[in-house]
Design a protein around this motif. Sequence first.
Motif: not given
Length: 259
Positions: A123-152
């Motif tokens: 945690k001391e070395k790598f927490s909040n490094s800026g490389l985290e991807r979970t928030e971006a991926l959550n947004n992209d998954i919702v976006h693709m589901m809505e745009k292309f009518g896909l189920e998760r």
Amino acid sequence: PRPAQYLSFTQIVASARTQLCISPSSSTSHTAETAPIQQEHGHVHGGAVTIDPNDNSILTELRTVAMKLHTKEQAPREGEAPSPAKPAEPYAPTQSDYLQFLVDSLHIYEALEEVVESHPVLKEKFSNSGLERTEALNNDIVHMMEKFGLERPAVGRAGRRYAEELRNMVSQDGDGIPEFICHYYNFYFAHLAGGRMIGKQMSNLLLGGETLEFYKWGENVNEMKSKVKDSIEELAESWSRDDRDKCVGATSDAFQGGG
């Protein structure tokens, strides 16, 4: 034959990892979306890994060993792994396959971030490094589901298995940290390297040229990469030779787990 969701996940990650090790270098300044990948490999001669005894960089050791795990087709000079049999027909990913890849990737990034936050040293070395991807991926998954009518889709078996391995890798007293760092480095930096190139290919093929949030870091991505690399090197400075060998020795498992 393996299901499409497995092919999608492993093929995209494997392609990204190849670029992590063998892409050409450049000193030109670029944005995160267009920045070239700096050269990341060590040297392999006559089938044996050669590491400069005066080079104390753990990243040099990781890159050097990683090169042996590539095929000659991927890395003509250094690759030693046998080439897999080519499929009868070229693999053509679909939007559903790509959504599966994003869902699997999210599951693994969640595991990586959970492990980092659960252990004080990490945690001391790598927490909040800026490389985290979970928030971006959550947004992209919702976006693709809505745009292309896909189920998760549910997380695929490869993603479930690897995330479970990561979560069980480090004990409360810190045992397993060297092995985890190998997985952390290979997964995050494969995406930062070839992952951006693969993302652009998928964007042109499946998304009409749209760039997902997963592939956006902003202007200071190279600075973030440097800080994380420095943190890895600093952490490894206190390791014994046995710890360093455990880290480097986990490379094969990191390749198998992440694709």
